[in-house]
Write a protein that holds these residues in place. Structure first.
Motif, PDB file in Angstrom:
ATOM      1  N   VAL A   1      42.006  42.328  38.094  1.00  0.00           N
ATOM      2  CA  VAL A   1      43.470  41.964  38.417  1.00  0.00           C
ATOM      3  C   VAL A   1      43.373  40.467  37.769  1.00  0.00           C
TER       4      VAL A   1
ATOM      5  N   GLY B   1      44.141  44.464  45.484  1.00  0.00           N
ATOM      6  CA  GLY B   1      43.795  44.382  43.938  1.00  0.00           C
ATOM      7  C   GLY B   1      43.995  45.719  43.413  1.00  0.00           C
TER       8      GLY B   1
ATOM      9  N   ARG C   1      46.170  36.807  40.304  1.00  0.00           N
ATOM     10  CA  ARG C   1      46.957  37.625  41.123  1.00  0.00           C
ATOM     11  C   ARG C   1      48.297  36.995  41.026  1.00  0.00           C
TER      12      ARG C   1
END
Length: 70
Positions: free
Chosen positions: A60, A41, A63
């Motif tokens: 983040v 991350g 993702r």
């Protein structure tokens, strides 16, 4: 073509794939490679925050969505 070289010491951009790269570096040239890359991350955030003109992120979040935006 843009080739991103992601390592422990930062992120580099190249027009050609390097012939060799250091241990621990990840080289990506496509969205598919970016999705498959074992990026943390922290590395994803560094890549995002290095882009010019984007709002800086601290988390983040989703993702897959972040990678698609990259």
């Amino acid at each position: 073509m843009r080739i991103y070289i992601i390592g422990n010491d930062g992120i580099g951009l190249s027009r050609k794939a390097p012939r060799t790269f250091n241990e621990g570096e990840i080289v990506v040239a496509s969205n598919e490679e970016l999705h498959a890359a074992p990026l943390s991350g922290k590395q994803l955030l560094a890549l995002w925050n290095a882009l010019p003109g984007v709002a800086k992120r601290k988390k983040v979040g989703d993702r897959a969505a972040l990678i698609d935006q990259l």
